[in-house]
Scaffold this motif. Structure first.
Motif, PDB file in Angstrom:
ATOM      1  N   VAL A   1      21.463 -13.676   6.910  1.00  0.00           N
ATOM      2  CA  VAL A   1      20.928 -13.355   5.894  1.00  0.00           C
ATOM      3  C   VAL A   1      19.291 -12.824   6.150  1.00  0.00           C
ATOM      4  O   VAL A   1      18.869 -11.948   5.255  1.00  0.00           O
ATOM      5  N   ASN A   2      18.774 -12.993   7.309  1.00  0.00           N
ATOM      6  CA  ASN A   2      17.506 -12.483   7.745  1.00  0.00           C
ATOM      7  C   ASN A   2      17.733 -11.063   7.786  1.00  0.00           C
ATOM      8  O   ASN A   2      16.908 -10.279   7.426  1.00  0.00           O
ATOM      9  N   LEU A   3      19.072 -10.697   8.565  1.00  0.00           N
ATOM     10  CA  LEU A   3      19.149  -9.122   8.727  1.00  0.00           C
ATOM     11  C   LEU A   3      19.152  -8.668   7.380  1.00  0.00           C
ATOM     12  O   LEU A   3      18.588  -7.368   7.141  1.00  0.00           O
ATOM     13  N   VAL A   4      19.828  -9.165   6.296  1.00  0.00           N
ATOM     14  CA  VAL A   4      19.826  -8.644   5.210  1.00  0.00           C
ATOM     15  C   VAL A   4      18.516  -8.393   4.322  1.00  0.00           C
ATOM     16  O   VAL A   4      18.024  -7.438   3.806  1.00  0.00           O
ATOM     17  N   GLY A   5      17.772  -9.418   4.486  1.00  0.00           N
ATOM     18  CA  GLY A   5      16.251  -9.397   4.090  1.00  0.00           C
ATOM     19  C   GLY A   5      15.629  -8.319   4.778  1.00  0.00           C
ATOM     20  O   GLY A   5      14.730  -7.605   3.966  1.00  0.00           O
ATOM     21  N   ALA A   6      15.673  -8.171   6.088  1.00  0.00           N
ATOM     22  CA  ALA A   6      14.969  -7.096   6.765  1.00  0.00           C
ATOM     23  C   ALA A   6      15.341  -5.811   6.642  1.00  0.00           C
ATOM     24  O   ALA A   6      14.437  -4.683   6.332  1.00  0.00           O
ATOM     25  N   LEU A   7      16.736  -5.275   6.170  1.00  0.00           N
ATOM     26  CA  LEU A   7      17.298  -4.048   5.952  1.00  0.00           C
ATOM     27  C   LEU A   7      16.686  -3.720   4.629  1.00  0.00           C
ATOM     28  O   LEU A   7      16.246  -2.620   4.224  1.00  0.00           O
ATOM     29  N   MET A   8      16.747  -4.806   3.679  1.00  0.00           N
ATOM     30  CA  MET A   8      16.155  -4.496   2.109  1.00  0.00           C
ATOM     31  C   MET A   8      14.579  -4.084   2.436  1.00  0.00           C
ATOM     32  O   MET A   8      14.247  -3.282   1.626  1.00  0.00           O
ATOM     33  N   ALA A   9      14.067  -4.809   3.080  1.00  0.00           N
ATOM     34  CA  ALA A   9      12.468  -4.452   3.157  1.00  0.00           C
ATOM     35  C   ALA A   9      12.290  -2.925   3.870  1.00  0.00           C
ATOM     36  O   ALA A   9      11.439  -2.313   3.323  1.00  0.00           O
ATOM     37  N   LEU A  10      13.099  -2.596   4.786  1.00  0.00           N
ATOM     38  CA  LEU A  10      12.927  -1.413   5.380  1.00  0.00           C
ATOM     39  C   LEU A  10      13.392  -0.182   4.248  1.00  0.00           C
ATOM     40  O   LEU A  10      12.381   0.565   4.152  1.00  0.00           O
ATOM     41  N   SER A  11      14.421  -0.464   3.592  1.00  0.00           N
ATOM     42  CA  SER A  11      14.692   0.575   2.462  1.00  0.00           C
ATOM     43  C   SER A  11      13.511   0.552   1.554  1.00  0.00           C
ATOM     44  O   SER A  11      13.402   1.763   0.950  1.00  0.00           O
ATOM     45  N   MET A  12      13.055  -0.558   0.951  1.00  0.00           N
ATOM     46  CA  MET A  12      12.221  -0.661  -0.059  1.00  0.00           C
ATOM     47  C   MET A  12      11.016  -0.085   0.291  1.00  0.00           C
ATOM     48  O   MET A  12      10.162   0.651  -0.353  1.00  0.00           O
ATOM     49  N   LEU A  13      10.677  -0.292   1.532  1.00  0.00           N
ATOM     50  CA  LEU A  13       9.453   0.124   2.104  1.00  0.00           C
ATOM     51  C   LEU A  13       9.346   1.665   2.281  1.00  0.00           C
ATOM     52  O   LEU A  13       8.301   2.480   2.123  1.00  0.00           O
ATOM     53  N   THR A  14      10.619   2.414   2.712  1.00  0.00           N
ATOM     54  CA  THR A  14      10.836   3.692   2.963  1.00  0.00           C
ATOM     55  C   THR A  14      10.447   4.334   1.516  1.00  0.00           C
ATOM     56  O   THR A  14       9.874   5.455   1.245  1.00  0.00           O
ATOM     57  N   ILE A  15      11.113   3.692   0.409  1.00  0.00           N
ATOM     58  CA  ILE A  15      11.129   4.456  -0.912  1.00  0.00           C
ATOM     59  C   ILE A  15       9.484   4.181  -1.290  1.00  0.00           C
ATOM     60  O   ILE A  15       9.010   5.330  -1.953  1.00  0.00           O
ATOM     61  N   ALA A  16       9.174   2.949  -1.185  1.00  0.00           N
ATOM     62  CA  ALA A  16       7.643   3.011  -1.709  1.00  0.00           C
ATOM     63  C   ALA A  16       6.707   3.957  -1.231  1.00  0.00           C
ATOM     64  O   ALA A  16       5.687   4.313  -1.814  1.00  0.00           O
ATOM     65  N   ALA A  17       6.737   4.166  -0.074  1.00  0.00           N
ATOM     66  CA  ALA A  17       5.960   5.098   0.636  1.00  0.00           C
ATOM     67  C   ALA A  17       6.200   6.427   0.288  1.00  0.00           C
ATOM     68  O   ALA A  17       5.344   7.677   0.613  1.00  0.00           O
ATOM     69  N   ARG A  18       7.303   7.015  -0.318  1.00  0.00           N
ATOM     70  CA  ARG A  18       7.122   8.399  -0.899  1.00  0.00           C
ATOM     71  C   ARG A  18       6.204   8.805  -1.819  1.00  0.00           C
ATOM     72  O   ARG A  18       5.746   8.018  -2.767  1.00  0.00           O
ATOM     73  N   PRO A  19       5.611   9.897  -1.602  1.00  0.00           N
ATOM     74  CA  PRO A  19       4.494  10.360  -2.541  1.00  0.00           C
ATOM     75  C   PRO A  19       5.064  10.651  -4.037  1.00  0.00           C
ATOM     76  O   PRO A  19       6.267  10.698  -4.170  1.00  0.00           O
ATOM     77  N   ALA A  20       4.117  10.568  -5.280  1.00  0.00           N
ATOM     78  CA  ALA A  20       4.757  10.725  -6.407  1.00  0.00           C
ATOM     79  C   ALA A  20       5.259  12.023  -6.492  1.00  0.00           C
ATOM     80  O   ALA A  20       5.073  13.108  -5.690  1.00  0.00           O
ATOM     81  N   ASP A  21       6.115  12.247  -7.443  1.00  0.00           N
ATOM     82  CA  ASP A  21       6.859  13.633  -7.461  1.00  0.00           C
ATOM     83  C   ASP A  21       6.975  13.834  -9.161  1.00  0.00           C
ATOM     84  O   ASP A  21       6.616  12.914  -9.880  1.00  0.00           O
ATOM     85  N   GLU A  22       7.848  14.873  -9.510  1.00  0.00           N
ATOM     86  CA  GLU A  22       7.881  15.238 -10.813  1.00  0.00           C
ATOM     87  C   GLU A  22       8.637  14.041 -11.507  1.00  0.00           C
ATOM     88  O   GLU A  22       8.333  13.707 -12.717  1.00  0.00           O
TER      89      GLU A  22
END
Ligand code: ZN
Ligand code: ZN
Length: 313
Positions: free
Chosen positions: A50-71
């Motif tokens: 379950v921790n692995l699932v949580g960590a992968l979720m955090a990883l993917s959402m941080l990756t998306i959140a870091a994207r700059p604003a786009d159109e």
């Protein structure tokens, strides 16, 4: 001061640390299971899954959140952090529920202590790994205003509290011989974890619901606006919201109608700058209007009459 939003992709390294911790604890518990054949260790290993699932979720959402604003996401992607924290908060609440359920069962029908030995040693070792990573993550969460990292850290801390509770419970039973003490300690741990999960879920819901900035931050904005009111400038329709690490502020600025566009623009730029100086990662939108025009005062509410179908107010 928090770090600028521009380099937030580097936050994923903390999520990778969490992934590594999950893999390490799964490996540790699986190895112990293979050595002993203990079913308890196997279910422990699954819990680390379950921790692995949580960590992968955090990883993917941080990756998306870091994207700059786009159109297609002109306000940025920072809200993605709430998906991860909402899921982690829910996982924490489920963990608390299952601990409480098992504890109540043992409270009603006390069981002699299971063979502890290696199982306990392995879960303590895993908890020490989780504790170390959680402390690093909590610090990074605070420095970077990241609810995803905070939620992941609190999730890891639930494992730490659970193991600490087991240690204390088993210790108390050994000393006193009173079997009920073990589930009672587990219930205290569960209550503590419920609080942690509730906090994370509430903060996530607040973010998704576009709640206003906290009073302390609103006061900073008010102070800026009030300093200009002394010069006869008025303000209304102040709206604020938090979106992950980003803050949004919008406000109408009312100035004398005979000002030039140039004069007005210099003022709103100054106001925006002063708010940016007081709050980290804030985007400020202003709307300039003439003080003496009734039209300026009729645009305060969010919902305004439809220009053609509604009667003018
Ligand atoms: Zn401008
Ligand atoms: Zn207005």
């Amino acid at each position: 001061m928090t770090h600028p939003l521009t380099d937030r992709s580097s936050l994923t390294r903390f999520a990778w640390l969490s992934v590594a911790a999950a893999v390490a604890t799964i490996g540790l518990k699986t190895a112990a299971y293979l050595l002993t054949g203990s079913v308890g260790l196997l279910s422990d290993a699954l819990e680390s899954g379950v921790n692995l699932v949580g960590a992968l979720m955090a990883l993917s959402m941080l990756t998306i959140a870091a994207r700059p604003a786009d159109e297609s996401h002109a306000y940025g992607h920072s809200k993605a952090e709430y998906f991860s924290s909402g899921v982690e908060g829910t996982l924490i609440l489920i963990a608390a529920g299952s601990i409480a359920f098992a504890a109540i069962k043992r409270l009603l029908t006390p069981q002699p202590l299971e063979q502890v030995g290696l199982g306990l040693a392995v879960s303590v070792a895993a908890s020490l790994i989780n504790l170390g990573v959680a402390l690093v993550l909590l610090r990074a969460a605070k420095e970077n205003d990241s609810i995803t990292l905070e939620a992941n850290a609190r999730h890891l801390m639930t494992d730490v509290w659970t193991s600490a509770g087991v240690l204390v419970g088993v210790g108390l039973v050994v000393v006193t011989g009173w079997l009920q003490l073990d589930p009672i300690v587990a219930l205290v741990v569960a209550a503590n974890i419920v609080w942690s999960g509730f906090h994370i879920v509430r903060e996530s819901v607040k973010g998704l619901m576009d709640s206003a900035l906290p009073p302390k931050e609103l006061a900073i904005i008010q102070e800026v606006l009030e300093s200009h009111q002394e010069n006869g400038i008025e303000f209304h329709a102040l709206r604020t919201r938090q979106s992950g690490a980003r803050r949004f502020v919008s406000v109408h600025v009312l100035v004398p109608g005979d000002w030039t566009v140039q004069q007005g623009h210099i003022l709103v730029e100054q106001i925006e700058n002063e708010i940016r100086a007081g709050l980290a990662n804030v985007a400020v939108f202003t709307h300039l209007e003439p003080l003496d025009d009734p039209l300026s005062w009729a645009d305060v509410s969010l919902d305004r009459p439809h220009p053609t179908t509604d009667q003018p107010a």
